[in-house]
Design a protein around this motif. Structure first.
Motif, PDB file in Angstrom:
ATOM      1  N   TYR A  55       0.842  -1.185   0.000  1.00 44.61           N
ATOM      2  CA  TYR A  55       0.000   0.000   0.000  1.00 44.61           C
ATOM      3  C   TYR A  55       0.881   1.239   0.000  1.00 44.61           C
ATOM      4  O   TYR A  55       1.904   1.307   0.666  1.00 44.61           O
ATOM      5  N   GLY A  56       0.484   2.219  -0.806  1.00 44.88           N
ATOM      6  CA  GLY A  56       1.339   3.366  -1.038  1.00 44.88           C
ATOM      7  C   GLY A  56       0.846   4.637  -0.413  1.00 44.88           C
ATOM      8  O   GLY A  56       1.152   5.722  -0.892  1.00 44.88           O
ATOM      9  N   SER A  57       0.060   4.548   0.655  1.00 41.44           N
ATOM     10  CA  SER A  57      -0.470   5.776   1.246  1.00 41.44           C
ATOM     11  C   SER A  57      -0.749   5.571   2.712  1.00 41.44           C
ATOM     12  O   SER A  57      -0.853   4.452   3.207  1.00 41.44           O
ATOM     13  N   GLY A  58      -0.907   6.704   3.424  1.00 37.09           N
ATOM     14  CA  GLY A  58      -1.297   6.640   4.823  1.00 37.09           C
ATOM     15  C   GLY A  58      -2.667   6.032   4.991  1.00 37.09           C
ATOM     16  O   GLY A  58      -2.955   5.383   6.000  1.00 37.09           O
ATOM     17  N   ALA A  59      -3.546   6.216   3.995  1.00 42.38           N
ATOM     18  CA  ALA A  59      -4.868   5.603   4.067  1.00 42.38           C
ATOM     19  C   ALA A  59      -4.753   4.085   4.112  1.00 42.38           C
ATOM     20  O   ALA A  59      -5.521   3.409   4.800  1.00 42.38           O
TER      21      ALA A  59
ATOM     22  N   MET B 246      -9.760  10.250   9.284  1.00 39.84           N
ATOM     23  CA  MET B 246      -8.309  10.283   9.120  1.00 39.84           C
ATOM     24  C   MET B 246      -7.883   9.575   7.835  1.00 39.84           C
ATOM     25  O   MET B 246      -6.932   9.988   7.169  1.00 39.84           O
ATOM     26  N   MET B 247      -8.557   8.506   7.459  1.00 41.89           N
ATOM     27  CA  MET B 247      -8.253   7.828   6.192  1.00 41.89           C
ATOM     28  C   MET B 247      -8.489   8.767   5.011  1.00 41.89           C
ATOM     29  O   MET B 247      -7.662   8.860   4.095  1.00 41.89           O
ATOM     30  N   ILE B 248      -9.622   9.456   5.022  1.00 42.74           N
ATOM     31  CA  ILE B 248      -9.946  10.355   3.916  1.00 42.74           C
ATOM     32  C   ILE B 248      -9.009  11.561   3.925  1.00 42.74           C
ATOM     33  O   ILE B 248      -8.578  12.041   2.863  1.00 42.74           O
ATOM     34  N   ALA B 249      -8.645  12.038   5.106  1.00 41.86           N
ATOM     35  CA  ALA B 249      -7.683  13.137   5.188  1.00 41.86           C
ATOM     36  C   ALA B 249      -6.340  12.738   4.602  1.00 41.86           C
ATOM     37  O   ALA B 249      -5.711  13.512   3.868  1.00 41.86           O
ATOM     38  N   ALA B 250      -5.894  11.520   4.900  1.00 43.43           N
ATOM     39  CA  ALA B 250      -4.631  11.035   4.334  1.00 43.43           C
ATOM     40  C   ALA B 250      -4.707  10.986   2.815  1.00 43.43           C
ATOM     41  O   ALA B 250      -3.742  11.335   2.115  1.00 43.43           O
ATOM     42  N   ASP B 251      -5.857  10.577   2.305  1.00 40.70           N
ATOM     43  CA  ASP B 251      -6.041  10.523   0.853  1.00 40.70           C
ATOM     44  C   ASP B 251      -6.001  11.929   0.251  1.00 40.70           C
ATOM     45  O   ASP B 251      -5.369  12.160  -0.783  1.00 40.70           O
ATOM     46  N   LEU B 252      -6.645  12.890   0.895  1.00 36.27           N
ATOM     47  CA  LEU B 252      -6.649  14.269   0.393  1.00 36.27           C
ATOM     48  C   LEU B 252      -5.264  14.898   0.468  1.00 36.27           C
ATOM     49  O   LEU B 252      -4.851  15.632  -0.445  1.00 36.27           O
ATOM     50  N   LEU B 253      -4.545  14.633   1.527  1.00 38.03           N
ATOM     51  CA  LEU B 253      -3.192  15.178   1.662  1.00 38.03           C
ATOM     52  C   LEU B 253      -2.258  14.607   0.602  1.00 38.03           C
ATOM     53  O   LEU B 253      -1.337  15.280   0.136  1.00 38.03           O
ATOM     54  N   THR B 254      -2.496  13.364   0.220  1.00 32.34           N
ATOM     55  CA  THR B 254      -1.648  12.696  -0.769  1.00 32.34           C
ATOM     56  C   THR B 254      -2.011  13.099  -2.189  1.00 32.34           C
ATOM     57  O   THR B 254      -1.136  13.266  -3.039  1.00 32.34           O
TER      58      THR B 254
ATOM     59  N   PRO C  48       2.616  14.650  11.741  1.00 34.60           N
ATOM     60  CA  PRO C  48       1.769  15.828  11.513  1.00 34.60           C
ATOM     61  C   PRO C  48       1.365  15.900  10.036  1.00 34.60           C
ATOM     62  O   PRO C  48       2.087  15.391   9.159  1.00 34.60           O
ATOM     63  N   PRO C  49       0.234  16.526   9.728  1.00 37.92           N
ATOM     64  CA  PRO C  49      -0.252  16.561   8.336  1.00 37.92           C
ATOM     65  C   PRO C  49       0.767  17.089   7.324  1.00 37.92           C
ATOM     66  O   PRO C  49       0.937  16.504   6.253  1.00 37.92           O
ATOM     67  N   ALA C  50       1.437  18.198   7.634  1.00 31.39           N
ATOM     68  CA  ALA C  50       2.376  18.787   6.669  1.00 31.39           C
ATOM     69  C   ALA C  50       3.541  17.845   6.397  1.00 31.39           C
ATOM     70  O   ALA C  50       3.959  17.669   5.245  1.00 31.39           O
ATOM     71  N   ARG C  51       4.071  17.236   7.446  1.00 35.14           N
ATOM     72  CA  ARG C  51       5.184  16.304   7.250  1.00 35.14           C
ATOM     73  C   ARG C  51       4.729  15.062   6.495  1.00 35.14           C
ATOM     74  O   ARG C  51       5.441  14.532   5.644  1.00 35.14           O
ATOM     75  N   PHE C  52       3.514  14.618   6.807  1.00 35.39           N
ATOM     76  CA  PHE C  52       2.951  13.459   6.087  1.00 35.39           C
ATOM     77  C   PHE C  52       2.879  13.759   4.592  1.00 35.39           C
ATOM     78  O   PHE C  52       3.240  12.922   3.754  1.00 35.39           O
TER      79      PHE C  52
END
Length: 303
Positions: free
Chosen positions: A116-120, A253-261, A293-297
């Motif tokens: 898997y290639g994402s935080g999600a 948090m899963m959806i946030a990880a997807d949006l950040l990516t 943190p979101p920015a570092r992620f």
């Protein structure tokens, strides 16, 4: 898009077949720990064997699929005649073949892993039981589909020619979708929230995935499910293995990880999209869920 398809899309999953195991007699095969971001799986097509984990043993039969989200080292053992023997591995173009040194083949086992290639993806697999042991051996449409997948997997494994890697990857991806929507419905099983077998609870999960930023209350979700508040809370925890609050945070948090990516939205905009009015509160929740943190992620994902 349905829940399981959305989850697989967000996790950016890739499937790889690593080995085909044709084992006989009493054979022991050790499987090493996988790397971070990889989830090993086993698909047993023929015969019976035991999968040994620290403190636990799983008896596998034809049509069984096992996923190991924590990717712990484990052992496959066949119980036949004679002394225990180590399997011999032969490298192949697409995957390796492992055979017992002697004896008539007892099991046909495919071993591979999902990346898997994402935080999600990380959050998805953290939310699932370990191990996940699903049986498609009972009669029904799912069994027919698995039988067809198995036939194609065998055929491709024998040919191991141009396109084999891609074909096996897609088949293993389809198998994962079937596992995530499968419920064994046995009291001893740990809840697989992706396969909640209560339509009312599934409806709530679907609406949370579609609208993570809404101001949800337990009373409102209970109304959507058509239950009293107390009944909804009890049923939801039983079917998903999580409290309503913990599940809602997990989905957000899963959806946030997807949006950040996958988008250029600011951290504040991502926070608002998943229901947080305070960027600092969102940052704390995201750091707790992802370890970053979101920015570092976002920088790590881009790199």
């Amino acid at each position: 898009m349905d829940t399981v398809s959305r989850l697989i899309q967000m996790a950016r999953l890739q499937a790889s077949l690593d080995k085909r195991c044709l084992l006989a007699g009493t054979t022991v095969m050790d499987v090493s720990e996988y790397a971070e971001g990889e989830v090993p799986f086993h698909v047993l097509l023929d015969g019976t064997c035991t999968l040994e984990l620290p403190g636990r043993r799983l008896e596998l039969r034809p049509g069984d699929v096992v996923l190991l989200p924590r990717a712990e080292p484990h052992r496959i053992r066949t119980a036949g005649a004679g002394r225990a023997q180590r399997a011999v591995e032969t490298p192949g173009e697409t995957f390796d073949t492992i055979r017992s040194p002697a004896g008539e083949e007892m099991i046909d086992l495919f071993c591979g892993h999902y990346s898997y290639g994402s935080g999600a993806g990380t959050m998805l697999f953290r939310s699932l039981p370990d191990p996940i042991h699903v049986s498609f051996a009972e009669s029904g449409e799912a069994t027919e589909v698995v039988r067809m997948l198995s036939t194609i997997m065998r055929r491709e494994a024998q040919n191991d020619g141009p396109g084999t890697a891609a074909i096996l990857s897609y088949l293993c991806g389809a198998l994962l979708a079937m596992v995530l929507r499968k419920s064994n419905r046995r009291p001893a099983d740990t809840a697989l929230w992706t396969a909640a077998d209560d339509e009312r609870i599934r409806g709530v999960i679907d609406v949370l995935l579609r609208e993570p930023g809404a101001d949800w209350s337990i009373a409102h979700l209970a109304q959507i499910a058509g239950m009293s508040r107390a009944t909804f809370v009890r049923h939801f925890s039983h079917r998903t293995g999580m409290t309503v609050g913990a599940f809602l945070t997990h989905i957000r948090m899963m959806i946030a990880a997807d949006l950040l990516t996958d988008t250029d939205l600011t951290v504040a905009a991502v926070a608002a999209n998943v229901g947080y009015h305070s960027e600092s509160a969102f940052g704390r929740a995201f750091r707790l869920a992802s370890g970053s943190p979101p920015a570092r992620f976002r920088r790590s994902a881009a790199a």
